[in-house]
Motif scaffolding. Structure first.
Motif, PDB file in Angstrom:
ATOM      1  N   TRP A   1      -0.317  -2.862   4.164  1.00 18.20           N
ATOM      2  CA  TRP A   1       0.483  -1.765   4.733  1.00 18.20           C
ATOM      3  C   TRP A   1       1.551  -2.366   5.640  1.00 18.20           C
ATOM      4  O   TRP A   1       1.248  -2.934   6.691  1.00 18.20           O
ATOM      5  CB  TRP A   1      -0.402  -0.797   5.501  1.00 18.20           C
ATOM      6  CG  TRP A   1      -1.446  -0.174   4.610  1.00 18.20           C
ATOM      7  CD1 TRP A   1      -2.727  -0.605   4.405  1.00 18.20           C
ATOM      8  CD2 TRP A   1      -1.275   0.975   3.777  1.00 18.20           C
ATOM      9  NE1 TRP A   1      -3.363   0.206   3.496  1.00 18.20           N
ATOM     10  CE2 TRP A   1      -2.500   1.184   3.096  1.00 18.20           C
ATOM     11  CE3 TRP A   1      -0.207   1.842   3.537  1.00 18.20           C
ATOM     12  CZ2 TRP A   1      -2.687   2.227   2.193  1.00 18.20           C
ATOM     13  CZ3 TRP A   1      -0.392   2.894   2.643  1.00 18.20           C
ATOM     14  CH2 TRP A   1      -1.610   3.071   1.985  1.00 18.20           C
TER      15      TRP A   1
ATOM     16  N   GLY B   1       0.797  -1.221   0.000  1.00 20.28           N
ATOM     17  CA  GLY B   1       0.000   0.000   0.000  1.00 20.28           C
ATOM     18  C   GLY B   1       0.827   1.266   0.000  1.00 20.28           C
ATOM     19  O   GLY B   1       0.326   2.332  -0.369  1.00 20.28           O
ATOM     20  N   GLY B   2       2.096   1.190   0.415  1.00 20.46           N
ATOM     21  CA  GLY B   2       2.908   2.395   0.489  1.00 20.46           C
ATOM     22  C   GLY B   2       3.009   3.133  -0.824  1.00 20.46           C
ATOM     23  O   GLY B   2       2.840   4.347  -0.889  1.00 20.46           O
TER      24      GLY B   2
END
Length: 491
Positions: free
Chosen positions: A380, A359-360
């Motif tokens: 994440w 997700g970064g």
């Protein structure tokens, strides 16, 4: 004999030793007297290494190829003394020779390497030819001071100009890496790219205790061994080492302990002090071949670890049970739609049961996938862990990698992935929870972002079940009749 006659003899000797550093070392020092009263000449391993340089220089076929000497050793063998002798020979026998010396830390460079090089310059018969200070050894001839010198340069992955500017066409270049195991891979890469002058004597020396089993120094003895004259030196076999202390270490820690391997035997450790995944576990999995029956029953998980910075790579991986492979890797690509199309193609081709994306830097990819009716899941790394013993999701996933390897996991014959799995270190915590250093922290100590290993880590983000026939048919027909799966780590 007058001083002028003596200088003339020294100049003639230097000229005759320009391709014979061993002869120079034997002749340039007052062995058996003064500070060298206990020595009749260089130690055996030093003579061997000096002669290797000389043989390469005397051979017309190799003289202008980079001569690369690597030594991994235990403590007390005299590696700093060797560096001092080489630097003195290089400067004394070649006009306008350029030498750059760096070390693992600025402290090592200032307090150990620099003083030792200065000592061997002071003891040499050419001590009056050069000015020695804490940061350089430079010719006293004002016409040559800027070009005939050795400089002690602290390394920095963010400031590599000193290594990129190593050019001295038609002359001689010497590059020395002291305690090379901890020098950033970026510095190695920049230095390697700079050593390209045609018709130039290029000598690269990398020495140190083998404290880390990953990185470019480690690869001098593995992947790039065919390029380097690389040897490992056992302190027990070297004249003048403290054999009594060494025997105590062997007795206390054991001959096969990492402590003795690194500090005595000149061997790379099975596992460094803060290393999370051991070399042994990775080696067992490396290039391992599995029968299809050993993994085909398991769900197929596609993972995407996007590039973090411009020099990172975007990696798409796939794990099915004990089998993991890299499907695709590419340079950083900010066109999320293009990346999403590639991911979708692999999802369909391999009939994946789940797709997990970091997700970064993967939010745009997931959004593009939503537009293509794909139910991909963002993960994440800094998010909450489902394991109370782990500080975050990153630690949980890497712990799962370690357990998977021990259970018989198989990884491809990929040296980059192999090294990345061994690279992250544990961050000590008072509460005892497991914390794995971040990519940012790894880069700060000169370790590249572990994108391929993180692609494997992502496959352990959440439990996955194989899709039902109905779910798979709906996806193949492009029917959006299911909600994105919300994975509950506590389920």
């Amino acid at each position: 004999m007058s001083m002028s006659d003596l200088d003339a003899e020294i100049i003639d000797l230097a000229a005759s030793c320009d391709k014979d550093p061993l002869r120079w070392a034997m002749m340039a020092y007052d062995w058996g007297h003064g500070e060298l009263a206990d020595y009749s000449g260089p130690r055996s391993w030093q003579r061997e290494a000096l002669d290797e340089v000389g043989q390469a220089l005397r051979n017309p076929a190799t003289r202008f190829n980079p001569i690369m000497i690597a030594r991994a050793s235990g403590h007390g063998i005299g590696k700093s003394a060797f560096i001092g002798m080489v630097v003195n020979w290089a400067l004394s026998t070649c006009e306008d020779c350029k030498v750059v010396i760096t070390a693992n830390t600025d402290t090592q460079l200032r307090t150990k390497t620099s003083p030792e090089v200065g000592k061997w310059q002071r003891l040499s018969i050419t001590s009056n030819w050069f000015d020695v200070n804490a940061t350089s050894v430079a010719s006293r001839d004002t016409k040559h001071t800027k070009n005939w010198r050795a400089d002690f340069v602290p390394w920095s992955e963010h400031n590599t100009e000193a290594f990129a500017g190593l050019h001295n066409k038609g002359k001689r270049i010497v590059l020395v890496f002291d305690e090379a195991s901890a020098i950033s891979d970026k510095v190695w890469e920049v230095a390697e790219g700079a050593l390209t002058d045609e018709g130039t004597e290029i000598i690269w020396i990398a020495f140190g205790n083998p404290t880390r089993n990953v990185g470019r120094f480690r690869e001098c003895f593995r992947r790039y061994r065919h390029r380097w004259l690389a040897k490992q030196i056992d302190s027990r076999d070297v004249e003048g080492t403290n054999k009594e202390q060494i025997a105590k270490w062997v007795e206390d820690y054991g001959l096969d302990s990492d402590f003795v391997k690194v500090r005595v035997r000149g061997m790379f450790p099975s596992m460094s002090s803060r290393q999370f995944i051991s070399e042994n576990d990775v080696t067992e999995a490396y290039g391992k071949q599995l029968q299809a029956s050993q993994y085909r029953f398991a769900p197929v998980i596609i993972t995407v670890d996007p590039a973090w910075e411009g020099d990172d790579e975007l990696v798409i991986g796939m794990r099915q049970g004990l089998m993991f492979q890299i499907l695709h890797k590419m340079a950083k690509n900010d066109n999320d739609l293009v990346v999403a199309q590639i991911v979708a193609r692999y999802e369909d081709e391999h009939k994946a049961d789940a797709v997990f994306i970091d997700g970064g830097f993967g939010t745009g990819i997931v959004s593009a996938g939503r537009g293509m009716r794909r139910n991909w899941v963002m993960v994440w790394f800094a998010g909450q862990s489902g394991d109370i013993g782990c500080i975050n999701k990153r630690a949980e996933m890497w712990k799962a990698i370690r357990d998977w390897l021990k259970e018989g996991g198989a990884i491809p014959d990929d040296p980059v992935l192999r090294d990345e799995l061994q690279a992250p270190e544990i961050v000590p915590r008072l509460d005892g929870k497991l914390q794995i250093e971040s990519k940012k922290e790894m880069k700060a100590r000169g370790i590249p972002s572990p994108n391929r290993a993180d692609a494997l880590a992502l496959s352990f983000a959440y439990p996955v079940q194989q899709l039902t026939r109905q779910e798979r048919l709906a996806r193949e027909l492009g029917i959006d009749n299911q909600q994105p799966r919300d994975y509950d780590p506590y389920a």
